[in-house]
Design a protein around this motif. Sequence first.
Motif, mmCIF file in Angstrom:
data_model
loop_
_atom_site.group_PDB
_atom_site.id
_atom_site.type_symbol
_atom_site.label_atom_id
_atom_site.label_comp_id
_atom_site.label_asym_id
_atom_site.label_seq_id
_atom_site.Cartn_x
_atom_site.Cartn_y
_atom_site.Cartn_z
ATOM 1 N N LYS A 95 3.087 2.489 -3.273
ATOM 2 C CA LYS A 95 2.044 3.868 -4.163
ATOM 3 C C LYS A 95 2.226 5.633 -3.898
ATOM 4 O O LYS A 95 2.729 5.648 -5.500
ATOM 5 C CB LYS A 95 0.413 3.064 -4.271
ATOM 6 N N ALA A 96 1.929 4.824 -2.602
ATOM 7 C CA ALA A 96 2.388 6.715 -2.119
ATOM 8 C C ALA A 96 4.389 6.617 -2.622
ATOM 9 O O ALA A 96 4.265 8.676 -2.979
ATOM 10 C CB ALA A 96 2.620 6.932 -0.720
ATOM 11 N N ARG A 119 5.912 5.857 -5.028
ATOM 12 C CA ARG A 119 6.615 6.083 -6.096
ATOM 13 C C ARG A 119 5.488 7.202 -6.654
ATOM 14 O O ARG A 119 6.347 8.318 -7.675
ATOM 15 C CB ARG A 119 5.382 4.878 -8.006
ATOM 16 N N GLU A 120 4.865 7.545 -6.507
ATOM 17 C CA GLU A 120 3.537 8.757 -6.510
ATOM 18 C C GLU A 120 5.103 9.892 -6.584
ATOM 19 O O GLU A 120 5.112 11.371 -7.424
ATOM 20 C CB GLU A 120 2.526 9.439 -5.991
ATOM 21 N N THR A 142 1.178 -1.001 -0.322
ATOM 22 C CA THR A 142 0.084 -0.079 -0.369
ATOM 23 C C THR A 142 0.852 1.443 0.030
ATOM 24 O O THR A 142 0.904 2.069 -0.603
ATOM 25 C CB THR A 142 -0.783 -0.141 1.319
ATOM 26 N N ARG A 143 1.875 1.480 0.661
ATOM 27 C CA ARG A 143 2.361 2.348 0.344
ATOM 28 C C ARG A 143 3.327 2.306 -0.362
ATOM 29 O O ARG A 143 3.947 3.815 -0.227
ATOM 30 C CB ARG A 143 3.459 2.723 2.598
ATOM 31 N N GLY A 149 -5.553 8.712 -11.021
ATOM 32 C CA GLY A 149 -5.019 7.969 -9.227
ATOM 33 C C GLY A 149 -4.789 9.573 -8.506
ATOM 34 O O GLY A 149 -4.575 9.111 -7.305
ATOM 35 N N ILE A 154 8.403 -2.048 -8.542
ATOM 36 C CA ILE A 154 7.546 -0.731 -8.954
ATOM 37 C C ILE A 154 7.501 -0.176 -10.052
ATOM 38 O O ILE A 154 6.945 0.390 -11.008
ATOM 39 C CB ILE A 154 6.781 -0.216 -7.610
ATOM 40 N N ASN A 155 8.762 0.388 -10.397
ATOM 41 C CA ASN A 155 9.408 1.280 -11.591
ATOM 42 C C ASN A 155 10.611 1.400 -11.627
ATOM 43 O O ASN A 155 11.402 1.392 -10.601
ATOM 44 C CB ASN A 155 8.553 2.931 -11.607
ATOM 45 N N ASN A 208 9.087 -4.247 -3.890
ATOM 46 C CA ASN A 208 8.332 -3.364 -2.874
ATOM 47 C C ASN A 208 8.822 -5.528 -2.884
ATOM 48 O O ASN A 208 8.101 -6.120 -2.733
ATOM 49 C CB ASN A 208 7.318 -4.001 -3.332
#
Length: 459
Positions: free
Chosen positions: A134-135, A137-138, A131-132, A456, A369-370, A152
């Motif tokens: 994602k933040a 990456r943003e 969950t965390r 998103g 993730i990226n 991750n």
Amino acid sequence: MELPAGFKEKYVALLGESESDKLFEALQADERKAYRLNTLKDSDKVTYSKNMPVPEIKQAYYGEINGTDPEWVSGLVYSQDPSAMFPAHVAQVRLGEKVLDLCAAPGGKSTGLGEALEGKGILVSNEISATRVKALRENIERWGIANALITNNDSATLAKKFPNYFDTILVDAPCSGEGMFRKSQEAIDYWNQDYVITCQNRQKEILVEADKMLKPGGKLVYSTCTFSPEEDEEIVAWLVNDLNYKIEPIEFISSDKISHGHPEWADENLPELAETLRFWPQDNLGEGQFVAVLTKNGEFVEVSEKKKKKNLANKNKLSAQELSYVADVLEKFNLPATLQDWKAKLCLSNGHVFLPVIAPNDLKGIKVINNGLELGLLKKNRFEPGHQLAMVLGDVKQEQVVDLANKEEFDKYLHGETVNVTSKVKGFSLVSYQGMIFSFGKVTGNGVLKNFYPKGLRK
């Protein structure tokens, strides 16, 4: 707030009546908020007050920012507790280093490390929480960092992939969170001395794996957001006594708002523990924080890379036709240094076009993730540029830009709506407000700006 009785008893015993009263009183006060400017971008357009600088941290100021302001969405500012700015700062990473932020979400420390690397070298930002991450990456994306691998994984999985690999590792360890009491009622409710010891054991497990990834002679930055000696001085003493690390003085930090570690709380035979840094809320810099810088002893032994199978060499490459679709879009923009030789490095995976910071074939067995800079998506006979590309292009001056006329248009665009514009620009364009680039859009022949702001992120 009602502080746990066991917590109060503990710090009365450690600090004495007078100093512990100052701590307890400070924990009843409001938290101190601050922000950093992004030196990778032109931050002259930022309108926030710069009247109160954060001690020791360049381009950091006290003040509160709004997550819907153009400064935030364009990646010109990052909201961060002022004490939490210090772990990345004291790392003093150098251009070209391989750097790991092992417990990285939500990204404040990773953005600081990536900013210091200036696109040179490799930043691996790992977060175990699905969950965390994602933040994380943003925030890295918004900051315009193109040389980050975001993963991750747990620390043991990562250690198998990167033995003796990193020049610098930052471990901002999960902890009992005593330093966050002013910000989090949950941290207060969850606190007990048994949990402190649980955190200490988990920190040791993480650091054992971090040690496997750090080159001999490499730098380990260890930090927590707790006051607990069990998780601070005792952990550093364990690193020295059990894992053969050396505590390094942080001589360039001199603010009277920053305290030092207590050897008597862990190992009086290690007076160097006084070289570690403690941030107490009563010193009025920020929230609670502990930071130590250590070096790993030993001589570096080169680790031979596994030979890559020849049949995998061009598996991720684009065809000449696919490259032409990407070129048709990129030729409209001024490219930063990270994109100058894009054709030689570009890779393709499930339609995603990206410039990897580490070869994809070398990352089997870990969850990525990226990887580096994602340029966008290849679709049928066309290329659609992505949000990360927009944020990286925003690092340099651009001409192919539609600047929204007012706050109403800006709010509509953040919400995902189209906007009618009067512009000589046609086709794919960067979108800005008050000169701050924050997205891609596409201008049609009838003057409609199609919205490419990611779903998103929409407000």
